[in-house]
Design a protein around this motif. Structure first.
Motif: not given
Length: 234
Positions: A1-26
């Protein structure tokens, strides 16, 4: 499966943690890095191929839109912000989607599927229905604990922790009250005191000095009184 490299640009640890969790499920997303500011992201873009950026707008050093202006051939962009008023400006930069915090998983999934419209979602409709309830994953010890926003009665600041009260449990998280306040919908939650946030629809009674939730009296701070009265009486 083709994968897309992504980055999170956010200085709020809680926001980044939520996005990391979501990304890990895709399955088709590969998280390369979490960047605390746009300058860090600029440096990373020069070193590695990035297909997608989850971009907060209110960043230190260089704001989100100013960062976009510096990119000649930007990757795909999904805006993640607490500020709805910049939505139209965001689409001037051809962003894929504009996600308002707090971001629930169903809304996140809809956004990333625009990046890969031919992708078959790995989630069943039952799973998706469950995920569409707005929630946060919070770090409690070594675990991530899900808290549905609709279950929150009130939040209390206790030294360096916050205590999130629901009917069934108290979740204790090492965060500042101002950090969680950024992620709670302003039409559903009210900051009533420097130490308390109340769920508007859970308030059973109120006076000029306090609100009552489940027989618990919560003080209204003097500087919050006018705003609290106005919001409760809407």
């Amino acid at each position: 499966m083709e994968k897309y490299n992504c980055v999170i640009v956010d200085d709020e640890p809680l926001a980044a943690e939520i996005l990391k969790d979501y990304i890990g499920q895709i399955p088709f997303l590969n998280l390369v890095a979490v960047c605390p500011d746009a300058l860090f992201a600029l440096d990373l873009l020069q070193k590695q191929k990035i297909d997608l950026i989850f971009l907060d707008l209110n960043l230190p050093k260089l704001k989100g839109f100013d960062f976009l202006k510096t990119l000649q051939n930007p990757p795909s962009i999904i805006i993640t912000t607490a500020y709805h008023e910049y939505a139209l400006q965001g689409y001037e930069y051809n962003v894929i989607d504009y996600l308002l915090k707090p971001i629930d998983f169903g809304r996140f999934l809809s956004a990333v599927n625009k990046l890969k419209p031919h992708a078959v979602s790995p989630f069943t409709s039952e799973k998706l229905q469950e995920s569409e309830k707005a929630h946060l994953f919070l770090n409690v010890g070594k675990k991530k604990v899900k808290v549905h926003l609709e279950e929150i009665l009130y939040v209390e600041s206790v030294k360096e922790y916050i205590h999130i009260y629901t009917d069934s449990k108290i979740v204790k998280v090492k965060l500042q009250l101002t950090q969680i306040d950024e992620f709670l919908p302003k039409d559903q939650f009210i900051r009533i005191h420097r130490s308390f946030i109340a769920a508007k629809n859970k308030i059973d009674a109120y006076s000029a000095t306090d609100v009552e939730i489940k027989q618990k009296q919560l003080p209204i701070g003097r500087s919050y009184k006018e705003l609290v009265m106005r919001l409760i009486e809407k």
